[in-house]
Design a protein around this motif. Structure first.
Motif, PDB file in Angstrom:
ATOM      1  N   GLY A  91       0.849  -1.187   0.000  1.00 50.42           N
ATOM      2  CA  GLY A  91       0.000   0.000   0.000  1.00 50.42           C
ATOM      3  C   GLY A  91       0.881   1.231   0.000  1.00 50.42           C
ATOM      4  N   LEU A  92       0.343   2.343  -0.500  1.00 47.80           N
ATOM      5  CA  LEU A  92       1.104   3.587  -0.553  1.00 47.80           C
ATOM      6  C   LEU A  92       0.518   4.617   0.408  1.00 47.80           C
ATOM      7  CD1 LEU A  92       3.126   5.615  -1.955  1.00 47.80           C
ATOM      8  CD2 LEU A  92       1.257   6.129  -3.538  1.00 47.80           C
ATOM      9  N   ILE A  93       1.396   5.191   1.235  1.00 48.63           N
ATOM     10  CA  ILE A  93       1.003   6.362   2.027  1.00 48.63           C
ATOM     11  C   ILE A  93       1.586   7.559   1.295  1.00 48.63           C
ATOM     12  CG2 ILE A  93       1.127   7.579   4.234  1.00 48.63           C
ATOM     13  CD1 ILE A  93       1.739   4.937   5.592  1.00 48.63           C
ATOM     14  N   HIS A  94       0.710   8.397   0.769  1.00 50.07           N
ATOM     15  CA  HIS A  94       1.179   9.568   0.032  1.00 50.07           C
ATOM     16  C   HIS A  94       1.855  10.542   0.994  1.00 50.07           C
ATOM     17  CE1 HIS A  94       1.060  13.102  -2.615  1.00 50.07           C
ATOM     18  NE2 HIS A  94       1.142  12.187  -3.575  1.00 50.07           N
ATOM     19  N   ILE A  95       2.828  11.277   0.496  1.00 51.33           N
ATOM     20  CA  ILE A  95       3.609  12.204   1.325  1.00 51.33           C
ATOM     21  C   ILE A  95       2.703  13.155   2.131  1.00 51.33           C
ATOM     22  CG2 ILE A  95       3.937  13.824  -0.621  1.00 51.33           C
ATOM     23  CD1 ILE A  95       6.774  14.384   0.594  1.00 51.33           C
ATOM     24  N   THR A  96       1.572  13.551   1.539  1.00 53.10           N
ATOM     25  CA  THR A  96       0.684  14.501   2.235  1.00 53.10           C
ATOM     26  C   THR A  96      -0.091  13.829   3.376  1.00 53.10           C
ATOM     27  OG1 THR A  96      -1.034  14.053   0.613  1.00 53.10           O
ATOM     28  CG2 THR A  96       0.371  15.966   0.204  1.00 53.10           C
ATOM     29  N   ASP A  97      -0.084  12.469   3.408  1.00 52.29           N
ATOM     30  CA  ASP A  97      -0.804  11.741   4.464  1.00 52.29           C
ATOM     31  C   ASP A  97       0.113  11.255   5.586  1.00 52.29           C
ATOM     32  OD1 ASP A  97      -3.499  11.834   3.595  1.00 52.29           O
ATOM     33  OD2 ASP A  97      -3.007  10.434   1.989  1.00 52.29           O
ATOM     34  N   LEU A  98       1.388  11.616   5.522  1.00 52.62           N
ATOM     35  CA  LEU A  98       2.332  11.151   6.542  1.00 52.62           C
ATOM     36  C   LEU A  98       2.217  11.962   7.830  1.00 52.62           C
ATOM     37  CD1 LEU A  98       5.631  10.361   4.613  1.00 52.62           C
ATOM     38  CD2 LEU A  98       4.340   8.773   6.025  1.00 52.62           C
ATOM     39  N   SER A  99       1.858  13.217   7.689  1.00 51.77           N
ATOM     40  CA  SER A  99       1.812  14.094   8.866  1.00 51.77           C
ATOM     41  C   SER A  99       0.855  15.253   8.605  1.00 51.77           C
ATOM     42  CB  SER A  99       3.217  14.633   9.149  1.00 51.77           C
ATOM     43  OG  SER A  99       3.164  15.636  10.126  1.00 51.77           O
ATOM     44  N   TRP A 100       0.356  15.827   9.732  1.00 52.91           N
ATOM     45  CA  TRP A 100      -0.498  17.020   9.594  1.00 52.91           C
ATOM     46  C   TRP A 100       0.341  18.203   9.127  1.00 52.91           C
ATOM     47  CZ3 TRP A 100      -5.431  16.201   9.461  1.00 52.91           C
ATOM     48  CH2 TRP A 100      -5.983  15.153  10.196  1.00 52.91           C
ATOM     49  N   GLY A 101       1.584  18.214   9.575  1.00 53.68           N
ATOM     50  CA  GLY A 101       2.466  19.340   9.218  1.00 53.68           C
ATOM     51  C   GLY A 101       3.131  19.117   7.873  1.00 53.68           C
ATOM     52  N   ARG A 102       4.014  20.045   7.550  1.00 53.98           N
ATOM     53  CA  ARG A 102       4.718  19.976   6.261  1.00 53.98           C
ATOM     54  C   ARG A 102       5.773  18.857   6.281  1.00 53.98           C
ATOM     55  NH1 ARG A 102       6.372  22.322   1.682  1.00 53.98           N
ATOM     56  NH2 ARG A 102       8.598  22.624   1.328  1.00 53.98           N
ATOM     57  N   VAL A 103       5.861  18.095   5.195  1.00 55.82           N
ATOM     58  CA  VAL A 103       6.847  17.012   5.082  1.00 55.82           C
ATOM     59  C   VAL A 103       7.801  17.348   3.933  1.00 55.82           C
ATOM     60  CG1 VAL A 103       7.185  14.543   4.692  1.00 55.82           C
ATOM     61  CG2 VAL A 103       5.134  15.336   5.886  1.00 55.82           C
ATOM     62  N   ASN A 104       9.076  17.558   4.266  1.00 54.08           N
ATOM     63  CA  ASN A 104      10.062  17.820   3.210  1.00 54.08           C
ATOM     64  C   ASN A 104      10.393  16.537   2.448  1.00 54.08           C
ATOM     65  OD1 ASN A 104      10.382  20.605   3.670  1.00 54.08           O
ATOM     66  ND2 ASN A 104      11.630  20.145   5.473  1.00 54.08           N
ATOM     67  N   HIS A 105      10.643  15.462   3.235  1.00 55.18           N
ATOM     68  CA  HIS A 105      10.934  14.162   2.629  1.00 55.18           C
ATOM     69  C   HIS A 105      10.440  13.067   3.570  1.00 55.18           C
ATOM     70  CE1 HIS A 105      12.927  10.779   0.725  1.00 55.18           C
ATOM     71  NE2 HIS A 105      13.190  11.570  -0.311  1.00 55.18           N
ATOM     72  N   PRO A 106       9.795  12.005   3.037  1.00 54.94           N
ATOM     73  CA  PRO A 106       9.295  10.926   3.896  1.00 54.94           C
ATOM     74  C   PRO A 106      10.356  10.315   4.822  1.00 54.94           C
ATOM     75  CG  PRO A 106       8.382  10.686   1.703  1.00 54.94           C
ATOM     76  CD  PRO A 106       9.395  11.796   1.632  1.00 54.94           C
ATOM     77  N   GLU A 107      11.637  10.361   4.403  1.00 49.03           N
ATOM     78  CA  GLU A 107      12.715   9.781   5.229  1.00 49.03           C
ATOM     79  C   GLU A 107      12.830  10.483   6.579  1.00 49.03           C
ATOM     80  OE1 GLU A 107      16.189   9.839   2.808  1.00 49.03           O
ATOM     81  OE2 GLU A 107      15.839   7.824   2.007  1.00 49.03           O
ATOM     82  N   ASP A 108      12.300  11.704   6.687  1.00 50.86           N
ATOM     83  CA  ASP A 108      12.327  12.421   7.972  1.00 50.86           C
ATOM     84  C   ASP A 108      11.364  11.771   8.971  1.00 50.86           C
ATOM     85  OD1 ASP A 108      14.011  14.147   6.671  1.00 50.86           O
ATOM     86  OD2 ASP A 108      12.458  15.650   6.235  1.00 50.86           O
ATOM     87  N   PHE A 109      10.428  10.951   8.445  1.00 50.81           N
ATOM     88  CA  PHE A 109       9.385  10.389   9.323  1.00 50.81           C
ATOM     89  C   PHE A 109       9.501   8.861   9.499  1.00 50.81           C
ATOM     90  CE2 PHE A 109       7.681  14.448   8.244  1.00 50.81           C
ATOM     91  CZ  PHE A 109       6.892  14.812   9.326  1.00 50.81           C
ATOM     92  N   VAL A 110       9.928   8.167   8.466  1.00 46.35           N
ATOM     93  CA  VAL A 110       9.988   6.683   8.547  1.00 46.35           C
ATOM     94  C   VAL A 110      11.318   6.137   8.051  1.00 46.35           C
ATOM     95  CG1 VAL A 110       7.477   6.325   8.331  1.00 46.35           C
ATOM     96  CG2 VAL A 110       8.899   6.468   6.280  1.00 46.35           C
ATOM     97  N   GLN A 111      11.625   4.914   8.515  1.00 48.68           N
ATOM     98  CA  GLN A 111      12.839   4.208   8.078  1.00 48.68           C
ATOM     99  C   GLN A 111      12.417   2.882   7.461  1.00 48.68           C
ATOM    100  OE1 GLN A 111      15.875   5.725   8.446  1.00 48.68           O
ATOM    101  NE2 GLN A 111      14.693   7.419   9.280  1.00 48.68           N
ATOM    102  N   LEU A 112      13.280   2.338   6.580  1.00 51.96           N
ATOM    103  CA  LEU A 112      13.025   1.010   5.995  1.00 51.96           C
ATOM    104  C   LEU A 112      12.866  -0.033   7.098  1.00 51.96           C
ATOM    105  CD1 LEU A 112      15.420   0.695   2.937  1.00 51.96           C
ATOM    106  CD2 LEU A 112      12.933   0.754   2.896  1.00 51.96           C
ATOM    107  N   ASP A 113      11.975  -1.019   6.893  1.00 45.49           N
ATOM    108  CA  ASP A 113      11.710  -2.134   7.816  1.00 45.49           C
ATOM    109  C   ASP A 113      11.034  -1.713   9.135  1.00 45.49           C
ATOM    110  OD1 ASP A 113      12.824  -3.898   5.986  1.00 45.49           O
ATOM    111  OD2 ASP A 113      14.831  -3.663   6.825  1.00 45.49           O
ATOM    112  N   GLU A 114      10.676  -0.444   9.233  1.00 44.41           N
ATOM    113  CA  GLU A 114      10.002   0.008  10.442  1.00 44.41           C
ATOM    114  C   GLU A 114       8.526  -0.425  10.392  1.00 44.41           C
ATOM    115  OE1 GLU A 114       8.659   4.316  12.312  1.00 44.41           O
ATOM    116  OE2 GLU A 114      10.350   4.274  10.927  1.00 44.41           O
ATOM    117  N   LYS A 115       7.988  -0.775  11.571  1.00 45.74           N
ATOM    118  CA  LYS A 115       6.544  -1.115  11.639  1.00 45.74           C
ATOM    119  C   LYS A 115       5.726   0.129  11.837  1.00 45.74           C
ATOM    120  CE  LYS A 115       6.555  -5.906  13.200  1.00 45.74           C
ATOM    121  NZ  LYS A 115       6.198  -6.857  14.266  1.00 45.74           N
TER     122      LYS A 115
END
Length: 201
Positions: free
Chosen positions: A177-201
């Motif tokens: 499934g895809l979480i679009h960059i705009t759905d990762l956080s209420w605030g501004r997201v520069n890059h998804p890597e700021d919020f999640v890491q590979l293999d993270e649950k």
């Protein structure tokens, strides 16, 4: 010495039966008639060629029926592995070992695995097998089952499989499934890597 009910017996080299040390007088073996008689009037027979012909028939039948067969990985070769199936050497391309890229091919040498025959070339007597095809079938079954259970509004746990500039791909156990960059956080997201890491649950 082998009797096939012909006017003379046939002689087959003992080396062709090296694989069967239990062979004894009275046993039945499959033979291939190479020639009806040589200069001495002797039948020329081959057990090895009979086994090969029978193996070839089994390979073609397995291709038609899409049967799952067992093969022994003998060695590495350019671009893949050599697998013995029914006594015949088949080619397993590196891309057909797994759905994931393979880092170390050598770990597969000496293993017996399940395969599907995907290609047979009668002219050149080439056989190509795949293990990946089996995994893909299994994943497709899992995928159908998971999708049938998905409902809007469900809260699920998944594992981060890939991070891109536009979003994050989550493995839900066989379905991505895809979480679009705009759905990762209420605030501004520069890059998804700021919020999640590979293999993270």
């Amino acid at each position: 010495i082998v009797n096939i009910g012909y006017k003379s017996d046939g002689i087959i080299s003992a080396s062709e039966f090296r694989y069967n040390p239990e062979l004894k007088v009275g046993d039945k073996v499959e033979v291939y008639v190479e020639n009806q008689e040589d200069k001495k009037g002797q039948l020329i027979l081959s057990h090895r060629l009979a086994r090969h012909a029978r193996s070839w028939d089994r390979v073609k039948a397995a291709l038609e029926s899409q049967e799952i067969i067992h093969g022994y990985i003998k060695s590495r070769t350019k671009g893949g592995m050599i697998v013995e199936v029914f006594g015949i050497e088949a080619f397993l391309p590196g891309s057909q070992i797994d759905v994931k890229p393979i880092r170390d091919y050598d770990v597969f040498v000496g293993k017996t695995m399940e395969f599907k025959i995907v290609k047979v070339n009668n002219e050149f007597k080439n056989v190509v097998v795949s293990h990946k095809a089996l995994i893909e079938e299994e994943l497709e079954e899992q995928r159908k089952e998971i999708i049938s259970r998905l409902e809007k509004g469900q809260v699920l746990e998944g594992i981060v499989k890939n991070v891109t500039s536009y979003g994050v791909f989550i493995d839900l156990g066989g379905v991505d499934g895809l979480i679009h960059i705009t759905d990762l956080s209420w605030g501004r997201v520069n890059h998804p890597e700021d919020f999640v890491q590979l293999d993270e649950k």
